[in-house]
Design a protein around this motif. Structure first.
Motif, short mmCIF file in Angstrom:
data_model
loop_
_atom_site.label_atom_id
_atom_site.label_comp_id
_atom_site.label_asym_id
_atom_site.label_seq_id
_atom_site.Cartn_x
_atom_site.Cartn_y
_atom_site.Cartn_z
N GLN A 2 7.02 6.43 -3.96
CA GLN A 2 6.92 5.31 -3.05
C GLN A 2 8.17 5.11 -2.22
OE1 GLN A 2 5.42 1.89 -5.21
NE2 GLN A 2 3.39 2.47 -4.51
N GLU A 5 7.53 7.40 0.60
CA GLU A 5 6.29 7.30 1.37
C GLU A 5 6.50 6.48 2.62
OE1 GLU A 5 3.39 6.84 -2.34
OE2 GLU A 5 2.74 5.72 -0.59
N PRO A 7 4.93 3.71 5.09
CA PRO A 7 3.96 2.64 4.84
C PRO A 7 2.60 3.02 5.39
CG PRO A 7 5.48 2.03 6.57
CD PRO A 7 5.96 3.32 6.04
N ARG A 63 3.10 -3.97 1.74
CA ARG A 63 3.31 -3.69 0.32
C ARG A 63 4.78 -3.39 0.11
NH1 ARG A 63 0.23 0.87 -3.11
NH2 ARG A 63 -1.35 0.45 -1.53
N TRP A 65 7.30 -1.21 -0.71
CA TRP A 65 7.31 0.24 -0.88
C TRP A 65 8.54 0.71 -1.61
CZ3 TRP A 65 2.90 2.46 0.07
CH2 TRP A 65 2.04 1.86 1.00
#
Lengths: 343, 276
Positions: A2, A5, A7, A63, A65
C-alpha cells in the motif's frame, strides 16, 4: 503494497439520474432510470444488487494508503533481515537450495559487479554451486485463485539477491535471470531482503558491498557513517552457540547429574496376585516362599484364597467354664426378665 | 519355531554379496574419521563416574534389604497379635461385666470411613465446602476420618451425601491393597496419583513417621496413631466402584429408614466390600 500503490477508487454506477417510483406501482422501490425510448428506461439503478448499479461500499481515493513507520524501526527491520541472511538454517528454512554452497554469507570478488553478459553472470552463479537454486526459480506457474484474472496471473520463486556497491553492469546482466534480484547496498530494499515478511533470503554480496555494510549500518563499536547517530541493534547473546555453551566444561561441572526417569509400576491388584502381595507384605513373603512349592506353575490361586487358611488360625474364641456360665445367668435375667418368648 | 527357520529360503549368491557389501559400508560409516573430541570424552567420563556412584548406592541398598525386610516382618507379626489382643480384650471385658451384672461400654470408635454417595450437582454451599474439606470431590470417593467432636459435627452437616461407618482392619487392608494410590509431589506444582506397588514408595514419603509398609499404614489407621493424619493424607481418596448388588432399598433415605445415607456403624464393612 500500500505504501507504494497509487490511489484508486471506483466511480461506476452513478452515471445515471435515477429516482424511485415509490409505492403503488407493483414494482420494487429501488431507484429506476428516468426517461423513455430505450431498454434502460425504468431499469433499477444505483443499488448494489442492480445490473449496472454501483458496488457496495465503493472504494474511495481518500483511503489511508500510506503508513508512517519510525525510521529506527525500518532500519531495525533491515538489520534483522541482513542478519538472518547469514544464518544457513534460516536461509534453508526460507526454501533456498544451499546444500552445495561453500559459505554463507556468500561474498564474491569485486569483479562480479562489472559482469556485462547474462551468460557470464549465469556461469559465475553456477560456479558457486547455485544451480539447484536457479533451477528452483526457473519455472513460473499460474497463481491459484481469482488473482489470475486480476492481472496477477503468474508467480515464480525468488532466488538469490545480489547486492552490489557499484553497478558496472551486474544489474543489467542479472535482471533477466528469473528469480534473481539485485540491490544496491546503499539503498537496501526490505521488500527484497525479506520477501513476504519472511527473513533469510539467499544474498550474494560483492566484496565492496560487504565491506560497505559497516559504513551503512555501523558496528557494535561505532556508529554508521552514512546515517546520523545510528548503531545497529545490540544482540541478545554474544555467543549464540547454545550447544557449545551447554556442553562446555564450566557448565557441565556445575550441574547435577542426570536423573533416571521415574517409571511407576502399572497398578495390579495384590489381592489377586500372591507375588505382589508378598512384595508388599514381608511377613506374607516368608510364608509364601514355602506355600509356593505346593502350587504348580499354572495354578497359582488368588491371594485371598491363599490367605483363608492362614486367617482361620487368628479367630478369637473365648472359652467359658461351666461356673462362669452359671455366673452370667443373672445378667440374662436382668436383660430379658420374665419374657416367656425368649425362654 | 524350528519349522519356520528351516523354511527360510537360502539367499542366492548375488543377494549374499549385496548384503555383505552393505554391512561393510555401514561398518565404515560408524568409525570416526576424526579423533574423539575432548568434550565428548569428558562427557563419557562424567557419565561413567555417575554410573559407578549409582551402582554403589544400589548395591548398598540391596545388601541392607534382607535385614530391613526381617524387621518389617517382625513388626507385622506384632501388629497381627495386637489386633487379636484388641478383640480378646473386648470380649473379656464384656464377660467380666456380665458376671457382675453390669454392662460394658466400649470406647467410642475413633475412626470412620466416609463414602460420598451423591453426585456433584445441586449441592448447597455449606455441604459442598465440608465435602471439599474431606476430599470427597466425586461420587463413590472414600476417605478415612478421625472421629472427634469437630469431625462428628461436620459429618452431621453432610449426612444425606455420605454413607459412613467404622471399618474393620480387614476392610482397611483390602482398601489400601486394592485401591491404594498415593499422593506424590514429583516436581514443585505437580501432584500425581501413583499406585502403591512397592514399599519403597511408602518409605520415601512416610519414612520419617516410621511407616514403611502397607501393613504399617493399616496399623496406623486402624489404631489411630500419632501419624494418622499424615498417613491418611498421603493416600489419595479411594475411588470406589458402584456397590455390587446395589444400594439398600431407597438410596436417598437414612440407613435407619432402610436407605443408604448416614451412619452404618460396623455394617459399613459390607458396603465397602461390595464397592471394592
Amino acid at each position: 503494497v500500500q505504501n507504494r500503490e497509487g490511489p484508486h477508487g471506483i466511480r461506476a454506477g452513478h452515471q445515471v439520474a435515477a429516482k424511485s417510483w415509490g409505492t403503488g406501482r407493483a414494482v420494487s422501490r429501488v431507484p429506476r432510470v428516468k426517461g423513455g425510448g430505450t431498454h434502460r428506461a425504468g431499469q433499477g439503478a444505483y443499488a448494489n444488487m442492480c445490473r449496472g448499479g454501483r458496488m457496495f461500499a465503493p472504494t474511495k481515493v481518500w483511503r489511508r494508503w500510506h503508513r508512517k513507520i519510525n525510521t529506527n524501526q525500518k532500519r531495525y527491520a533491515v538489520c534483522s533481515a541482513v542478519a538472518a541472511s547469514a544464518v544457513p538454517a534460516l536461509v534453508m528454512a526460507r526454501g533456498h537450495r544451499i546444500q552445495a554452497v561453500d559459505e554463507i554469507p556468500l561474498v564474491i570478488e569485486q569483479d562480479f559487479s562489472s559482469v556485462k553478459k547474462t551468460r557470464a553472470a549465469l556461469n559465475t552463479l553456477q560456479a558457486f554451486h547455485l544451480s539447484p537454486e536457479l533451477r528452483r526459480c526457473k519455472r513460473r506457474y499460474k497463481r491459484a485463485g481469482r488473482g489470475k484474472s486480476r492481472n496477477r496471473r503468474w508467480k515464480h520463486r525468488l532466488g538469490p539477491l545480489i547486492i552490489y556497491a557499484k553497478n558496472d553492469g551486474i544489474a543489467q546482466s542479472v535482471r533477466n535471470i528469473r528469480g534473481v534480484d539485485f540491490c544496491n547496498v546503499y539503498s537496501l530494499n526490505l521488500l527484497k531482503l525479506a520477501p513476504g515478511g519472511h527473513v533469510g533470503r539467499l544474498i550474494i554480496w560483492t566484496e565492496d558491498a560487504f565491506k560497505a555494510l559497516n559504513d551503512v549500518y555501523g558496528n557494535n563499536s561505532r556508529n554508521a557513517t552514512l546515517k546520523k547517530n545510528y548503531r545497529p541493534p545490540r544482540s541478545i547473546m554474544t555467543n549464540s552457540d547454545l550447544n557449545r555453551i551447554i556442553n562446555s566444561q564450566e557448565i557441565q561441572s556445575a550441574i547435577n547429574p542426570k536423573r533416571s526417569r521415574k517409571v511407576f509400576e502399572k497398578k495390579r491388584n495384590p489381592l489377586k496376585h500372591p507375588d505382589l502381595y508378598a512384595k508388599l507384605n514381608p511377613l506374607f513373603d516368608q510364608q509364601w516362599q514355602e506355600l509356593k512349592k505346593d502350587y504348580k506353575d499354572n495354578a497359582i490361586p488368588s491371594t485371598t484364597r491363599v490367605l483363608k487358611p492362614l486367617k482361620k488360625k487368628q479367630r478369637v474364641m473365648i472359652q467359658l467354664s461351666k461356673e462362669e456360665k452359671e455366673q452370667m445367668k443373672p445378667y440374662w435375667k436382668n436383660v430379658f426378665g420374665d419374657d416367656k418368648i425368649f425362654k | 519355531m524350528a519349522d519356520k527357520k528351516s523354511q527360510k529360503k537360502e539367499l542366492s549368491q548375488k543377494q549374499k554379496f549385496r548384503k555383505d557389501r552393505k554391512a561393510a559400508q555401514m561398518k565404515k560409516k560408524l568409525s570416526l574419521s576424526v579423533p574423539v573430541p575432548e568434550g565428548l570424552k569428558k562427557a563419557w567420563e562424567r557419565e561413567n563416574r555417575a554410573i559407578a556412584i549409582r551402582k554403589k548406592i544400589r548395591e548398598s541398598k540391596l545388601a541392607a534389604l534382607p535385614k530391613k525386610r526381617q524387621n518389617q516382618a517382625d513388626r507385622i507379626k506384632r501388629y497381627e497379635q495386637e489386633y487379636v489382643q484388641i478383640k480378646t480384650d473386648r470380649q473379656t471385658n464384656i464377660i467380666n461385666a456380665r458376671k457382675d451384672g453390669n454392662f460394658f461400654k466400649d470406647t467410642d470408635p475413633k475412626i470412620a470411613i466416609v463414602i460420598r454417595i451423591r453426585g456433584i450437582n445441586r449441592v448447597s454451599p455449606k455441604v459442598r465446602k465440608v465435602l471439599q474439606l474431606f476430599r470427597l470431590l466425586q461420587i463413590h470417593n472414600a476417605v478415612f476420618i478421625k472421629l472427634n467432636k469437630a469431625t462428628i459435627n461436620m459429618l452431621k452437616l453432610i449426612q444425606p451425601y455420605i454413607a459412613y461407618g467404622y471399618p474393620s482392619v480387614g476392610c482397611i487392608r483390602s482398601l489400601i491393597y486394592k485401591r491404594g494410590f498415593a499422593k506424590i509431589r514429583s516436581r514443585p506444582g505437580a501432584i500425581s496419583r501413583i499406585p502403591i506397588m512397592s514399599s519403597e514408595l511408602i518409605e520415601k514419603n512416610l519414612g520419617r513417621s516410621n511407616i514403611e509398609t502397607v501393613e504399617d499404614m493399616v496399623h496406623e489407621i486402624a489404631t489411630v496413631g500419632p501419624n494418622f493424619t499424615k498417613t491418611v493424607n498421603f493416600l489419595w481418596p479411594f475411588k470406589l466402584n458402584c456397590p455390587k448388588g446395589g444400594y439398600r432399598g431407597r438410596k436417598r433415605r437414612h440407613f435407619l429408614e432402610g436407605g443408604t445415607y448416614g451412619n452404618w456403624e460396623h455394617h459399613i464393612n459390607n458396603l465397602v466390600q461390595r464397592m471394592l
